[in-house]
Design an enzyme around this catalytic site. Structure first.
Site: not given
Ligand code: NAD
Length: 484
Positions: A152, A284
């Site tokens: 995002n 987020c």
């Molecule tokens: P996601 O958890 O699906 O993926 C995030 C990252 O983790 C990706 O690179 C993905 O490939 C990787 N990943 C997925 N499964 C994994 C595993 N088993 N082991 C290691 N890595 C793995 O999240 P998303 O859909 O990409 O992003 C949306 C989420 O991110 C929302 O919940 C949002 O609130 C959160 N977010 C939080 C912030 C913050 O600063 N708090 C900022 C932006 C987004």
């Protein structure tokens, strides 16, 4: 034909060992493949971790001001290609070009900021009980760190992890989200061109379950900085604890805006719309709960619904678009399911409420800006992160109930109040359970020089950005130095 890009491992650009590739698709036009990227596997990730570990001693010995100079050059190169990168970002992620330009500019600022941090003191000298001892505590790097990021903010989030990781002497394996690899590629490319030695930064594009997992399990990786969903973050945290390595998690939010009865309602509507609908609500820090004092609910509700219904939704490349598409078919499906959940729970749709169809809308993942009325705090749409252009109106009797409702959440990332009453604003700042607090501004938005992160289930580990990043990307060595 779309260009095929490569991973960057040990200073070499290379495809996945398996030869598998993955299309990077435009969510505004799902028939358009923006680029083709390798779909790396566990072996590629392991190779990257090894390369980063090999590069660590040299990078850790590189004087900090020299590391800072490379970051500064990277900032300049990124700034030169700001328009190109912003366009790539919009085409692979969907947010509007104006938003993408802002995000790339933020990436530039982050590299500049951490180039400056590379000239700051790295420790403290303490008085010692012994007259001959020089007693000091020095910040030293952790080693190789894995940075796992979501789609995002494909520029800002990687930049706010990569820049401090490098400034403080760590080497990096960067695993971006599979949906937004082109923005990530630009980052790796400018860092290479800025003079980063081979292996210091490695880019591995692939599935989280493969590349992400292999990094968490790699003995070369000494820390994980993760931003993404709670489901994945919590699992990674358990693995990091078992391995005894440091971790930092930035996860979900369910961010409230409180509109008090003395608020400028037009301003409150604008802040709510911007917080909830920009980036199609996929932040987020997006506003998703709107808690309004009963005496102004009627007037506020009508204006909010009218404003949401009038928003221009379309391809983010078009200059008059306010809100772009959702990032993917999966994201669209989830958001539409939540809208159905809201209806079934008894909330009333005041605006939007479904997929946008017809004409160009049929080519992308478009959901209408949606406003629910009559939301109760126990509803799923009031508790779970939807990550789309959906807000729920919740009525409160007065200030105390509004804050109690706002705090009734497992998340605590950001929160906002709209009021002219300074006393209530100050009480809000004191009583709200959130890591980022806004008074008379929207819940989203973060400047590079201040700590970023949340309370409760939104974050775990030390804060990101600003000076706070140093706490994560360094460890302290306390030294008792005596003459022979
Ligand atoms: P996601 O958890 O699906 O993926 C995030 C990252 O983790 C990706 O690179 C993905 O490939 C990787 N990943 C997925 N499964 C994994 C595993 N088993 N082991 C290691 N890595 C793995 O999240 P998303 O859909 O990409 O992003 C949306 C989420 O991110 C929302 O919940 C949002 O609130 C959160 N977010 C939080 C912030 C913050 O600063 N708090 C900022 C932006 C987004």
């Amino acid at each position: 034909m779309s260009r095929t890009y490569l991973n960057y491992i040990g200073g070499e650009w290379q495809g996945a060992r398996s030869g598998v590739t993955n299309p990077d698709v435009n969510p505004a036009r799902k028939d358009e493949v923006v680029a083709v990227f390798p779909s790396a596997g566990r072996d590629d990730a392991a190779q990257a971790a090894e390369a980063a570990a090999r590069a660590f001693p040299g990078w850790a010995r590189t004087p900090m001001p020299k590391r800072g100079e490379i970051l500064l050059r990277a900032a300049a190169l990124l700034e030169q290609r700001l328009d190109e990168v912003a366009e790539a970002l919009t085409r692979e992620e969907g947010k509007t070009l104006a938003e993408s330009k802002g995000e790339v500019a933020r990436g530039v600022s982050l590299f500049r900021y951490y180039a400056g941090e590379a000239l700051q003191p790295t420790g403290e000298i303490y008085p010692s009980a012994s007259p001959t001892t020089v007693l000091y505590a020095e910040r030293v790097p952790l080693g190789t760190v894995a940075l796992i990021t979501p789609w995002n903010f494909p520029m800002a989030i990687p930049a706010w992890k990569i820049a401090p990781a490098l400034a403080f002497g760590n080497t990096v394996v960067f695993k971006p989200a599979e949906l937004t690899p082109l923005t990530a590629w630009h980052l790796a490319d400018v860092l290479e061109k800025a003079g980063l030695p081979p292996g210091v930064l490695n880019l591995v594009v692939g599935k989280g379950s493969q590349v992400g997992q292999a990094l968490v399990e790699s003995p070369h990786v000494k820390a994980i900085s993760f931003t993404g969903s709670n489901a994945v973050g919590t699992k990674l945290a358990t693995q990091c604890v078992e391995r005894g390595i440091k971790f930092q998690l930035e996860m979900g939010g369910k961010n409230p805006v409180i509109v008090l009865q003395d608020a400028d309602l037009d301003k409150a509507v604008e802040l709510t719309i911007a917080g909830a609908m920009l980036s199609a609500g996929q932040k987020c820090t997006a506003t998703s709960r709107v808690i309004v004092e009963r005496s102004v609910m009627g007037a506020f509700r009508d204006r909010l619904a009218a404003r949401a219904s009038a928003l221009k939704v379309g391809d983010g490349m078009k200059p008059d678009t306010y809100m772009g598409p959702l990032v993917s078919a999966d994201a669209e499906k989830t958001v539409l399911e939540y809208i159905e959940v809201g209806r079934k729970e008894g909330a009333r749709v005041l605006a939007g409420g479904g997929k946008l169809t017809g004409g160009d809308y049929d080519r992308g993942f478009y959901v209408a800006p949606t406003v629910f009325d009559g939301v109760r705090p126990d509803m799923r749409i009031a508790q779970e992160e939807i990550f789309g252009p959906v807000v729920g109106l919740i009525e409160a009797q007065g200030f105390d109930e509004a804050v109690a409702l706002a705090n009734q959440s497992r998340f605590g990332l950001s929160a906002s109040v709209v009021t002219r009453d300074l006393g209530l604003a100050m009480r809000f700042i004191r009583e709200i359970e959130a890591g980022i607090v806004h008074v008379n501004s929207q819940t989203a938005g973060a400047e590079p020089q201040v700590p970023f992160g949340g309370f409760k289930h939104s974050s775990s580990g030390s804060r990101e950005q600003g000076k706070a990043a140093r706490d994560f990307f360094t460890q302290i060595k306390t030294v008792y130095l005596d003459p022979p």
